[in-house]
Design a protein around this motif. Structure first.
Motif, PDB file in Angstrom:
ATOM      1  N   THR A 122       3.894  -3.198  -1.336  1.00  0.00           N
ATOM      2  CA  THR A 122       2.576  -3.465  -0.747  1.00  0.00           C
ATOM      3  C   THR A 122       2.127  -2.373   0.215  1.00  0.00           C
ATOM      4  N   VAL A 123       2.886  -1.281   0.331  1.00  0.00           N
ATOM      5  CA  VAL A 123       2.568  -0.285   1.355  1.00  0.00           C
ATOM      6  C   VAL A 123       1.244   0.416   1.072  1.00  0.00           C
ATOM      7  N   ASP A 124       0.911   0.672  -0.199  1.00  0.00           N
ATOM      8  CA  ASP A 124      -0.369   1.303  -0.512  1.00  0.00           C
ATOM      9  C   ASP A 124      -1.525   0.366  -0.171  1.00  0.00           C
ATOM     10  N   GLU A 125      -1.371  -0.902  -0.520  1.00  0.00           N
ATOM     11  CA  GLU A 125      -2.411  -1.881  -0.197  1.00  0.00           C
ATOM     12  C   GLU A 125      -2.630  -1.957   1.310  1.00  0.00           C
ATOM     13  N   GLN A 126      -1.549  -1.955   2.067  1.00  0.00           N
ATOM     14  CA  GLN A 126      -1.671  -2.039   3.515  1.00  0.00           C
ATOM     15  C   GLN A 126      -2.275  -0.771   4.097  1.00  0.00           C
ATOM     16  N   THR A 127      -1.952   0.381   3.513  1.00  0.00           N
ATOM     17  CA  THR A 127      -2.545   1.644   3.959  1.00  0.00           C
ATOM     18  C   THR A 127      -4.047   1.640   3.718  1.00  0.00           C
ATOM     19  N   LEU A 128      -4.479   1.143   2.570  1.00  0.00           N
ATOM     20  CA  LEU A 128      -5.914   1.036   2.280  1.00  0.00           C
ATOM     21  C   LEU A 128      -6.605   0.134   3.295  1.00  0.00           C
ATOM     22  N   ASP A 129      -5.924  -0.931   3.690  1.00  0.00           N
ATOM     23  CA  ASP A 129      -6.504  -1.882   4.633  1.00  0.00           C
ATOM     24  C   ASP A 129      -6.595  -1.296   6.043  1.00  0.00           C
ATOM     25  N   GLU A 130      -5.548  -0.583   6.461  1.00  0.00           N
ATOM     26  CA  GLU A 130      -5.485  -0.078   7.830  1.00  0.00           C
ATOM     27  C   GLU A 130      -6.130   1.292   7.998  1.00  0.00           C
ATOM     28  N   SER A 131      -6.183   2.089   6.940  1.00  0.00           N
ATOM     29  CA  SER A 131      -6.610   3.489   7.073  1.00  0.00           C
ATOM     30  C   SER A 131      -7.609   3.878   5.998  1.00  0.00           C
ATOM     31  N   ALA A 132      -8.591   3.024   5.742  1.00  0.00           N
ATOM     32  CA  ALA A 132      -9.566   3.296   4.673  1.00  0.00           C
ATOM     33  C   ALA A 132     -10.323   4.602   4.914  1.00  0.00           C
ATOM     34  N   ASP A 133     -10.669   4.895   6.161  1.00  0.00           N
ATOM     35  CA  ASP A 133     -11.408   6.123   6.470  1.00  0.00           C
ATOM     36  C   ASP A 133     -10.573   7.361   6.126  1.00  0.00           C
ATOM     37  N   LYS A 134      -9.288   7.330   6.486  1.00  0.00           N
ATOM     38  CA  LYS A 134      -8.410   8.467   6.181  1.00  0.00           C
ATOM     39  C   LYS A 134      -8.215   8.620   4.682  1.00  0.00           C
ATOM     40  N   VAL A 135      -8.071   7.500   3.976  1.00  0.00           N
ATOM     41  CA  VAL A 135      -7.909   7.548   2.526  1.00  0.00           C
ATOM     42  C   VAL A 135      -9.116   8.220   1.872  1.00  0.00           C
ATOM     43  N   CYS A 136     -10.312   7.802   2.268  1.00  0.00           N
ATOM     44  CA  CYS A 136     -11.529   8.386   1.685  1.00  0.00           C
ATOM     45  C   CYS A 136     -11.664   9.858   2.060  1.00  0.00           C
ATOM     46  N   ASP A 137     -11.294  10.203   3.279  1.00  0.00           N
ATOM     47  CA  ASP A 137     -11.345  11.597   3.711  1.00  0.00           C
ATOM     48  C   ASP A 137     -10.426  12.455   2.856  1.00  0.00           C
ATOM     49  N   GLY A 138      -9.186  12.007   2.668  1.00  0.00           N
ATOM     50  CA  GLY A 138      -8.244  12.768   1.860  1.00  0.00           C
ATOM     51  C   GLY A 138      -8.684  12.886   0.416  1.00  0.00           C
ATOM     52  N   LEU A 139      -9.254  11.802  -0.126  1.00  0.00           N
ATOM     53  CA  LEU A 139      -9.740  11.831  -1.512  1.00  0.00           C
ATOM     54  C   LEU A 139     -10.871  12.840  -1.666  1.00  0.00           C
ATOM     55  N   LEU A 140     -11.768  12.883  -0.704  1.00  0.00           N
ATOM     56  CA  LEU A 140     -12.890  13.811  -0.795  1.00  0.00           C
ATOM     57  C   LEU A 140     -12.460  15.259  -0.554  1.00  0.00           C
ATOM     58  N   ILE A 141     -11.379  15.458   0.192  1.00  0.00           N
ATOM     59  CA  ILE A 141     -10.829  16.813   0.332  1.00  0.00           C
ATOM     60  C   ILE A 141     -10.309  17.288  -1.017  1.00  0.00           C
ATOM     61  N   VAL A 142      -9.610  16.406  -1.720  1.00  0.00           N
ATOM     62  CA  VAL A 142      -9.133  16.745  -3.069  1.00  0.00           C
ATOM     63  C   VAL A 142     -10.319  17.046  -3.977  1.00  0.00           C
ATOM     64  N   GLN A 143     -11.354  16.219  -3.892  1.00  0.00           N
ATOM     65  CA  GLN A 143     -12.550  16.412  -4.720  1.00  0.00           C
ATOM     66  C   GLN A 143     -13.211  17.755  -4.412  1.00  0.00           C
TER      67      GLN A 143
END
Length: 457
Positions: A171-192
């Motif tokens: 469940t660690v990915d699910e919890q990361t999405l819940d706690e750090s959604a802004d960071k997740v989107c930032d990292g995804l857009l850096i890759v993009q």
């Protein structure tokens, strides 16, 4: 919302309720000592520190000049005590650097300067990802800067965030999405920004409760002038998170046998990986810590933990992980489908460690193997559309040519075939043996060719 999927796969019990919703908490080994594998993805590294050296948090301690490699950094400030072989994932002994932490393990950290990912060049961005030692954190640990630098003839149309987390218990990915959604989107857009294409987050349908939070994070990014992020829901099915399967579900494309995702115009990144990429740019922080799930009925409380890389799991027992030693019969590094059964808990958390499971007799299959009855259930379950029964028969007959014809090297070792086999045939283990035999054969042929060329000179 429409759900997408792929052909094949299985529906094992999820068992995520044990750790679901448990906040990610930081922990530190009771021994104050880290045992850090020298290589965690790509070509072998060499130590660049010696016994007795003082090191700072974030300092490079092992690296290689090979392109397909990733440096390893010290997660703490401390002293190098020894360089020895230690048990690691897959029960192999690997060279490790043992560091004893200072009283203040964070003092004197040597992070890189922050770098704006949206104004720097592609070359600078790729160099930052490599210098930070970022690897795939879904288990494969492939160096990320290599993935983000596909062949020039491969146009990338989609950047997919693999948020399926299809392995039971984890469940660690699910919890990361819940706690750090802004960071997740930032990292995804850096890759993009680095590779181009459209950004998509692909969730399994058992995580739809996260969509509002992710949509809000995506809107914040858009308000800053960043690219739009699309959110897709995939069917809850194993192995939905496998790279090739998530591409099929999200785009309708297929990666050809022997091909890479880039050949289908896609780049796929794990949740933890994009967070590490964001930290590498925004904080200059290398990949020195790892969040993972601790679960199974062998622990009195399942958890999601964040620890320095190199933390021995045994050093978290019992101060952090309360294990019922009498009930626990198996320890797994990873999930129950693709993880490795470990001989003890004295192995380090690595960049690709997504979970550690302590399982009881009620959670494992102890049935004896019986002769294959040729039912072909494994064929229907295989997400790669292979014929596992024929691969295994060929390997057992030492006919590697036939095994390759039936898809030996295209197997992703997801375990779907073994899960549905009524005879409990050790299909995945046999396929792994076949792959090792084929790799050894190729290596021997290459060595012989080099020897012959040398002799000709």
């Amino acid at each position: 919302m429409k759900t997408f999927t792929f052909k094949g796969g299985i529906y094992p019990p999820e068992r995520k309720e044990l750790a679901e919703g448990k906040k990610i908490t930081s922990a530190f080994p009771a021994s104050k000592t880290l045992t850090i594998p020298i290589t965690m993805g790509g070509a072998p590294n060499q130590p660049v520190v010696a016994v007795g050296d003082k090191v700072a948090r974030g300092q490079v301690i092992a690296k290689s000049d090979a392109f397909v490699s990733a440096p390893v950094h010290s997660p703490v400030s401390g002293t190098v005590k020894k360089i020895v072989s230690n048990l690691s994932t897959a029960n192999s002994e690997v060279p490790c650097i043992v560091i004893a932490a200072d009283e203040d393990p964070n003092a004197g950290e040597t992070f890189m300067p922050p770098l704006d990912p949206f104004s720097c060049s592609k070359e600078e961005a790729l160099a930052r990802v490599r210098d930070a030692g970022v690897c795939g954190m879904g288990g494969a640990s492939f160096p990320t800067h290599v993935k983000l630098n596909p062949p020039k003839d491969c146009k990338i149309d989609y950047v997919l965030l693999n948020a399926a987390e299809c392995e039971p218990y984890l469940t660690v990915d699910e919890q990361t999405l819940d706690e750090s959604a802004d960071k997740v989107c930032d990292g995804l857009l850096i890759v993009q920004k680095i590779v181009g294409g459209k950004a998509k987050i692909v969730l399994e349908s058992n995580k739809v409760h996260l969509i509002p939070k992710l949509e809000e994070a995506a809107k914040k990014a858009a308000a800053k002038g960043m690219e739009k992020i699309e959110i897709l829901t995939a069917k809850t099915k194993y192995p939905q998170g496998a790279e090739k399967d998530i591409i099929t579900a999200a785009t309708g494309r297929e990666v050809k046998a022997g091909g890479l995702p880039a050949s289908a115009g896609c780049v796929v990144c794990n949740v933890g990986t994009v967070c590490a990429i964001s930290d590498a740019f925004r904080l200059g922080k290398p990949l020195i810590e790892r969040a993972f799930t601790v679960s199974g009925l062998g622990v009195k409380e399942a958890k999601n933990l964040l620890v320095p890389i190199g933390t021995l799991v045994s050093d978290l027992i019992p101060s952090v992980i309360d294990v019922d030693q009498e009930k626990t019969v198996k320890i797994l590094s990873g999930g129950p489908m693709m993880g490795f059964s470990m001989q003890s808990a004295a192995f380090p958390v690595q960049k690709g460690t997504s979970g550690v499971l302590f399982l009881t007799a009620d959670e494992i299959d102890t049935a004896e193997t019986s002769p294959c009855i040729g039912c072909a259930r494994c064929v229907g379950a295989c997400p790669m559309r292979l014929t596992p029964v024929l691969i295994v028969r060929s390997v057992n007959a030492d006919d590697l040519a036939a095994a390759k014809k039936y898809g030996l090297m295209d197997c992703v070792e997801c375990g779907s075939c073994a899960y549905v086999c009524p005879a409990t045939v050790r299909l995945v283990q046999t396929i792994r043996i076949g792959k090792n035999m084929e790799r050894a054969k190729i290596a021997a042929e290459k060595a012989a060719a080099q020897a012959n060329n040398g002799g000709a000179k």
